[in-house]
Design a protein around this motif. Structure first.
Motif, PDB file in Angstrom:
ATOM      1  N   GLY A  84       9.596  62.220  11.604  1.00 20.01           N
ATOM      2  CA  GLY A  84       9.858  63.380  12.450  1.00 20.01           C
ATOM      3  C   GLY A  84       8.661  64.302  12.521  1.00 20.01           C
ATOM      4  N   ASP A  85       7.968  64.424  11.394  1.00 19.74           N
ATOM      5  CA  ASP A  85       6.792  65.288  11.370  1.00 19.74           C
ATOM      6  C   ASP A  85       5.686  64.687  12.217  1.00 19.74           C
ATOM      7  OD1 ASP A  85       4.062  65.954   9.361  1.00 19.74           O
ATOM      8  OD2 ASP A  85       5.231  67.560  10.261  1.00 19.74           O
ATOM      9  N   LYS A  86       5.525  63.387  12.153  1.00 16.37           N
ATOM     10  CA  LYS A  86       4.481  62.711  12.931  1.00 16.37           C
ATOM     11  C   LYS A  86       4.717  62.884  14.428  1.00 16.37           C
ATOM     12  CE  LYS A  86       3.624  59.215   9.373  1.00 16.37           C
ATOM     13  NZ  LYS A  86       3.653  57.779   9.041  1.00 16.37           N
ATOM     14  N   LEU A  87       5.950  63.040  14.809  1.00 13.79           N
ATOM     15  CA  LEU A  87       6.268  63.218  16.222  1.00 13.79           C
ATOM     16  C   LEU A  87       6.107  64.667  16.667  1.00 13.79           C
ATOM     17  CD1 LEU A  87       9.451  60.959  16.449  1.00 13.79           C
ATOM     18  CD2 LEU A  87       7.151  60.450  17.288  1.00 13.79           C
ATOM     19  N   GLY A  88       5.713  65.532  15.735  1.00 15.01           N
ATOM     20  CA  GLY A  88       5.489  66.923  16.076  1.00 15.01           C
ATOM     21  C   GLY A  88       6.733  67.784  16.077  1.00 15.01           C
ATOM     22  N   LEU A  89       7.820  67.233  15.539  1.00 17.13           N
ATOM     23  CA  LEU A  89       9.073  67.986  15.564  1.00 17.13           C
ATOM     24  C   LEU A  89       9.032  69.193  14.641  1.00 17.13           C
ATOM     25  CD1 LEU A  89      11.624  65.027  15.670  1.00 17.13           C
ATOM     26  CD2 LEU A  89      10.733  66.394  17.563  1.00 17.13           C
ATOM     27  N   THR A  90       8.367  69.063  13.500  1.00 22.41           N
ATOM     28  CA  THR A  90       8.306  70.209  12.591  1.00 22.41           C
ATOM     29  C   THR A  90       7.411  71.309  13.150  1.00 22.41           C
ATOM     30  OG1 THR A  90       6.526  69.168  11.315  1.00 22.41           O
ATOM     31  CG2 THR A  90       8.776  68.855  10.532  1.00 22.41           C
ATOM     32  N   THR A  91       6.457  70.930  13.995  1.00 21.72           N
ATOM     33  CA  THR A  91       5.630  71.953  14.649  1.00 21.72           C
ATOM     34  C   THR A  91       6.487  72.816  15.558  1.00 21.72           C
ATOM     35  OG1 THR A  91       3.651  70.563  14.589  1.00 21.72           O
ATOM     36  CG2 THR A  91       3.668  72.366  16.179  1.00 21.72           C
ATOM     37  N   ASN A  92       7.379  72.181  16.293  1.00 26.09           N
ATOM     38  CA  ASN A  92       8.294  72.934  17.150  1.00 26.09           C
ATOM     39  C   ASN A  92       9.199  73.833  16.328  1.00 26.09           C
ATOM     40  OD1 ASN A  92       7.276  71.717  19.472  1.00 26.09           O
ATOM     41  ND2 ASN A  92       8.761  70.044  19.410  1.00 26.09           N
ATOM     42  N   LEU A  93       9.661  73.318  15.199  1.00 30.14           N
ATOM     43  CA  LEU A  93      10.522  74.109  14.333  1.00 30.14           C
ATOM     44  C   LEU A  93       9.751  75.298  13.766  1.00 30.14           C
ATOM     45  CD1 LEU A  93      13.094  74.707  12.788  1.00 30.14           C
ATOM     46  CD2 LEU A  93      12.461  72.951  11.127  1.00 30.14           C
ATOM     47  N   THR A  94       8.512  75.065  13.366  1.00 24.53           N
ATOM     48  CA  THR A  94       7.685  76.147  12.829  1.00 24.53           C
ATOM     49  C   THR A  94       7.479  77.242  13.876  1.00 24.53           C
ATOM     50  OG1 THR A  94       6.513  74.664  11.322  1.00 24.53           O
ATOM     51  CG2 THR A  94       5.439  76.743  11.849  1.00 24.53           C
ATOM     52  N   LYS A  95       7.247  76.849  15.115  1.00 25.88           N
ATOM     53  CA  LYS A  95       7.091  77.849  16.174  1.00 25.88           C
ATOM     54  C   LYS A  95       8.379  78.640  16.362  1.00 25.88           C
ATOM     55  CE  LYS A  95       3.397  75.589  18.786  1.00 25.88           C
ATOM     56  NZ  LYS A  95       3.001  74.942  20.053  1.00 25.88           N
ATOM     57  N   SER A  96       9.514  77.987  16.201  1.00 23.69           N
ATOM     58  CA  SER A  96      10.795  78.685  16.318  1.00 23.69           C
ATOM     59  C   SER A  96      10.976  79.691  15.186  1.00 23.69           C
ATOM     60  CB  SER A  96      11.956  77.681  16.306  1.00 23.69           C
ATOM     61  OG  SER A  96      11.930  76.869  17.466  1.00 23.69           O
ATOM     62  N   LEU A  97      10.509  79.329  13.988  1.00 21.10           N
ATOM     63  CA  LEU A  97      10.583  80.266  12.864  1.00 21.10           C
ATOM     64  C   LEU A  97       9.784  81.525  13.169  1.00 21.10           C
ATOM     65  CD1 LEU A  97      10.090  77.940   9.734  1.00 21.10           C
ATOM     66  CD2 LEU A  97      12.169  78.425  11.027  1.00 21.10           C
ATOM     67  N   ASN A  98       8.611  81.355  13.759  1.00 13.15           N
ATOM     68  CA  ASN A  98       7.762  82.499  14.091  1.00 13.15           C
ATOM     69  C   ASN A  98       8.357  83.324  15.229  1.00 13.15           C
ATOM     70  OD1 ASN A  98       4.889  82.400  12.590  1.00 13.15           O
ATOM     71  ND2 ASN A  98       5.686  80.331  12.821  1.00 13.15           N
ATOM     72  N   ASP A  99       8.996  82.643  16.171  1.00 12.18           N
ATOM     73  CA  ASP A  99       9.697  83.363  17.233  1.00 12.18           C
ATOM     74  C   ASP A  99      10.808  84.223  16.636  1.00 12.18           C
ATOM     75  OD1 ASP A  99       8.084  82.219  19.139  1.00 12.18           O
ATOM     76  OD2 ASP A  99       9.534  80.664  19.707  1.00 12.18           O
ATOM     77  N   ALA A 100      11.514  83.667  15.659  1.00  9.73           N
ATOM     78  CA  ALA A 100      12.592  84.406  15.003  1.00  9.73           C
ATOM     79  C   ALA A 100      12.036  85.610  14.252  1.00  9.73           C
ATOM     80  CB  ALA A 100      13.353  83.488  14.046  1.00  9.73           C
ATOM     81  N   GLY A 101      10.904  85.422  13.576  1.00 10.19           N
ATOM     82  CA  GLY A 101      10.270  86.532  12.873  1.00 10.19           C
ATOM     83  C   GLY A 101       9.899  87.655  13.824  1.00 10.19           C
ATOM     84  N   GLY A 102       9.403  87.292  15.004  1.00 14.55           N
ATOM     85  CA  GLY A 102       9.044  88.295  15.999  1.00 14.55           C
ATOM     86  C   GLY A 102      10.252  89.045  16.535  1.00 14.55           C
TER      87      GLY A 102
END
Length: 222
Positions: A84-102
């Motif tokens: 899942g990480d190789k497919l970039g899925l965790t990158t999308n999740l990480t961006k969502s975490l930062n969106d939530a922080g904002g």
């Protein structure tokens, strides 16, 4: 009336001396500032920090405050997610975490203002001796209170941006993720901690900028 060169030099020396006296007097003036003035200083710093981090993409764009998945900056999570990480899925999740922080930062002004109003500022020597003294005093004295108040904002934001859904999709069949803090509660706790750290970092910069101008002290803005 025209001044000769000697008179001009004398006036320049006097002006320089006055400036040096103003700089030297700044800590003393701040020490004598009423409690309400200190609250105004740190209130302005917190508002400025929260406004900046509430901008879309602000947390993710700044690597110094970027919010990462739990577990050694997300490395453990990446290993556990595997393909899942190789497919970039965790990158999308990480961006969502930062969106939530904002999003949480955008709603946190009243929370920070309440914490500021509830503290006694007159007994903190660091307010005078350090350029970010008020921020550090707030972080030390009200950090736990702020965590308790900001955490629900983060949890709601994580839900709204789809971070929990993404986590659930990635976690299917992987029983080891809980050990990395990758549960709804663990994710909320981690994002809240990281978001607060980033907010305090920005607040310290805002406070230091306000203190740089001695005129602010002399005019009683604080």
């Amino acid at each position: 009336m025209e001044w000769d060169e000697t008179e001009i030099q004398r006036r320049m020396v006097l002006a320089g001396a006055a400036g040096m006296l103003a700089l030297a007097a700044a800590p003393t003036l701040l020490a004598k500032t009423p409690t309400g003035g200190v609250k105004s200083l740190i209130g302005s710093a917190s508002d400025g920090a929260l406004d900046k981090l509430a901008q879309p993409g602000a947390f993710y764009a700044d690597k110094a405050v970027r919010i990462l998945l739990p577990g050694a900056g997300g490395k453990m999570a990446s290993k556990l997610f595997g393909m899942g990480d190789k497919l970039g899925l965790t990158t999308n999740l990480t961006k969502s975490l930062n969106d939530a922080g904002g999003k949480a930062a955008g709603e946190a002004k009243p929370v920070f203002r309440a914490a500021i109003d509830n503290l006694r500022w007159s007994d903190a020597p660091a307010l005078v001796s350090k350029k970010d003294g008020a921020t550090r005093y707030l972080q030390t004295s009200a950090g736990d209170v702020l965590f308790g108040k900001v955490s629900p904002l983060v949890g709601s934001a994580l839900q709204n941006v789809g971070a929990f859904r993404q986590l659930d999709d990635l976690s299917k069949g992987n029983k080891l993720l809980a050990s990395a803090g990758l549960t709804h509660d663990g994710l909320t706790r981690s994002v809240t901690q990281q978001a607060l750290k980033g907010i305090f970092q920005y607040m310290a910069s805002e406070e230091a900028a306000l203190r740089k101008n001695p005129a602010n002290l002399l005019k009683g803005i604080f």
